[in-house]
Design an enzyme around this catalytic site. Structure first.
Site, PDB file in Angstrom:
ATOM      1  N   LYS A  10       0.867  -1.186   0.000  1.00  0.00           N
ATOM      2  CA  LYS A  10       0.000   0.000   0.000  1.00  0.00           C
ATOM      3  C   LYS A  10       0.896   1.226   0.000  1.00  0.00           C
ATOM      4  O   LYS A  10       1.225   1.795   1.048  1.00  0.00           O
ATOM      5  CB  LYS A  10      -0.922  -0.020   1.223  1.00  0.00           C
ATOM      6  CG  LYS A  10      -2.090   0.961   1.103  1.00  0.00           C
ATOM      7  CD  LYS A  10      -3.041   0.548   0.010  1.00  0.00           C
ATOM      8  CE  LYS A  10      -4.243   1.464  -0.081  1.00  0.00           C
ATOM      9  NZ  LYS A  10      -5.145   1.099  -1.179  1.00  0.00           N
TER      10      LYS A  10
ATOM     11  N   SER B 239      -8.318   0.058  -5.058  1.00  0.00           N
ATOM     12  CA  SER B 239      -8.611   0.355  -3.657  1.00  0.00           C
ATOM     13  C   SER B 239     -10.124   0.544  -3.497  1.00  0.00           C
ATOM     14  O   SER B 239     -10.882  -0.371  -3.746  1.00  0.00           O
ATOM     15  CB  SER B 239      -7.810   1.574  -3.204  1.00  0.00           C
ATOM     16  OG  SER B 239      -7.639   1.550  -1.806  1.00  0.00           O
TER      17      SER B 239
END
Length: 591
Positions: free
Chosen positions: A187, A383
């Site tokens: 991430k 996401s």
């Protein structure tokens, strides 16, 4: 007093906009409403040099300052042009820099369908510079019947490059602390604030999706130009080239200026060949509505996902997916009895997990109502963009769509030391529980705050994993294995089971028809949501900070007998009654 000042300011600005701006808008509206004549032997000129959005904005002010072109509109108009006997040729003006890879994929497919109707396409380039994903620009040019390049231009497309700016050392030097948590090592959205260079996982992920995009573009170009992949790769990577060298290597077909390319396009169109610009033809034919007793809803959402409603702020920046608006659009499609299935076009890097869940709830409601939902992924659906897609009946993505990024991050910047160097002090007050000032910029999280915040991040991540596991029928352990915040291309996601099919809006519509048990060869109507705002509705929305100002402005507009005035006044009245953390966001794609 503050509300009174806002009202006065809003009325003043509104009247100023009315006096100065409305005549311009009315002239533009009148010009847009007059449909130009389409020549009997026409060359449709599509100029991509001004840039593209994925979808046409619902806000009429949003096109100011841009090209006004969207991928979805280009695909829609080319579909009409291929069946229009008046359109004989398409001439594409390519940008000199890179294009969003998935957008280039979608336009290439539209050009292929146009060429399949027996009509030629000429692509013209005034140079290919090593900026962004220029390999995708080249791929689009290679899909044409003839690829032209201006003689004094430069063929500098030799690969795919990307760079990040990292602020880690600067923040350390100036006393700024980026106090963030991320789930997990891939991430990478916060790495530019916390690192001074690529971490091993950041590099691995970025090189992975870049390689996938590059290999896909080269393979498509080689196929379209009937060249061996290795031969095209060797020629492409041996540059930079002059146009003459590129032509000799088989990378392009002709060298010549714009005027010469236009002349050749007119010749191919016939003795009376004339050029019509894309915007003129688009206005002439309007939006493709289709025909038939059954309808497919096209619901569009582009940009970062936020809770609440959208604003028609004429000074706003960029597109946003407002959860109230997108969810309402899906519910509108559910309530339309003629709609048999929904195609949800998603182009979003993510955003609010709460907003994402609200939109996903609407997707679930559509499926529960017996209306399958097919997601068509645009430039990116990563996401939060993947969160809202995860439980769809089917997912269709371009090979170069950036998706996945199943993860979460959040935190704060600690500014006390940095501001203190300039004599600026931060001093806060708190009432209530110990966590009340956890997000103060005066200090980092303490141990208890970090534990609580970290637990919340873990919960958001597990919620995300659960949705993907449920929607994609994958074991949760498998989702965690391929997630960890990593971005994948559509081609990679297809192999991992995160995507069902590689393709664009055309393929998504076909999948929706199949799921709704509509015969593949049966015509359908298209219903598009959300409904675009009228000029007066947009003006009312633009002054939402002062509903009195909006209503005053609309009352002035009422003398024009605009049919949308009452709708705006209802919105203004509702505005009076409205009350005025963690992020699921992915890196932005190459362009």
């Amino acid at each position: 007093m503050k509300q009174f000042a806002l009202t006065i300011a809003g009325v003043f600005v509104g009247l100023l906009l009315f006096i100065i701006g409305i005549p311009v808008l009315l002239i533009a509206s009148a010009a847009g409403s007059s449909k130009p004549a389409v020549p009997a032997q026409a060359v449709l000129e599509l100029d991509l040099r001004g840039g593209l959005t994925d979808q046409a904005p619902t806000n009429p002010f949003a096109g100011f300052g841009g090209s006004g072109l969207s991928v979805m509109r280009v695909v829609d108009v080319l579909a009409q042009a291929q069946d229009d006997d008046r359109i004989k040729v398409v001439l594409v003006r390519l940008p000199e820099s890179g294009m969003t890879p998935a957008s280039a994929d979608e336009l290439r497919q539209a050009i292929q369908r146009f060429r399949a109707s027996g009509k030629p396409v000429i692509a013209h380039s005034q140079g290919l510079m090593p900026l962004g994903a220029v390999v995708s620009t080249y791929m689009l040019g290679a899909s044409a019947s003839e690829f032209w390049m201006q003689e004094n231009a430069s063929f500098q497309a030799t690969g795919l490059a990307s760079e990040e700016i990292f602020f880690g050392r600067a923040f350390e030097r100036y006393g700024i602390t980026a106090d963030f948590e991320q789930r997990y090592e891939y991430k990478n959205a916060v790495n530019t604030f916390t690192q001074s260079g690529f971490t091993e996982s950041h590099r691995e992920a970025a090189e992975g999706w870049m390689t996938s995009i590059y290999e896909s573009a080269l393979a498509n170009a080689a196929s379209d130009r009937s060249m061996e992949l290795d031969a095209l790769r060797t020629a492409f990577e041996s540059g930079p080239h002059t146009p003459a060298e590129a032509e000799a290597l088989g990378l392009i077909d002709n060298t010549g200026g714009v005027h010469e390319a236009e002349a050749e396009a007119r010749r191919l169109a016939g003795d009376n060949g004339r050029i019509i610009r894309f915007s003129e033809y688009s206005n002439a034919v309007g939006e493709r509505t289709g025909s038939g007793r059954n309808a497919i809803a096209i619901v569009g959402g582009e940009g970062a996902i936020l809770t609440g409603r959208s604003s028609a702020d004429p000074f706003g920046a960029g597109s946003m997916m407002s959860s109230d608006d997108i969810a309402a659009a899906i519910y509108d499609a559910i309530e339309n009895d003629s709609v048999r299935a929904i195609v949800f076009r998603v182009s979003s890097p993510g955003g609010s997990p709460e907003g994402s869940e609200q939109i996903l709830d609407a997707v679930r409601a559509a499926k529960a109502a017996g209306k399958p939902v097919v997601v068509s992924m645009g430039a990116y659906a990563a996401s939060g963009g993947y969160w809202i897609s995860s439980e769809a009946s089917a997912i269709v993505a371009q090979p170069s769509t950036l998706t996945g990024s199943i993860g979460v991050f959040g935190g704060k910047f600690v500014l006390d030391e940095a501001l203190g160097r300039f004599g600026v002090d931060i001093s806060g007050l708190t009432v209530g529980g110990e966590y009340a000032d956890a997000f103060t910029t005066e200090r980092p999280f303490n141990q208890a705050e970090r534990a609580a915040f970290s637990g919340w991040m873990d919960q958001v991540y597990e919620d995300f994993v659960t949705r993907v596991s449920t929607g994609r029928n994958l074991p949760a352990a498998r989702v965690r294995e391929i997630a960890r915040g990593r971005v994948w291309t559509g081609a990679q996601a297809r192999q991992l089971g995160l995507v069902d099919e590689v393709g664009g809006i055309h393929e998504a519509i076909q999948r929706a028809k199949a799921l709704a048990e509509i015969p593949a060869d049966e015509s359908v109507r298209f219903r598009r949501y959300p409904r675009p705002l009228s000029t007066w509705e947009a003006l009312g929305e633009a002054f939402g900070s002062s509903s009195e100002a909006a209503e005053t402005l609309v009352r002035v507009g009422a003398v024009m007998d605009d049919p949308d005035v009452q709708a705006v006044m209802a919105r203004a009245r509702a505005e009076r009654m409205r009350s005025q953390g963690a992020v699921v966001m992915a890196d932005q794609p190459l362009r």
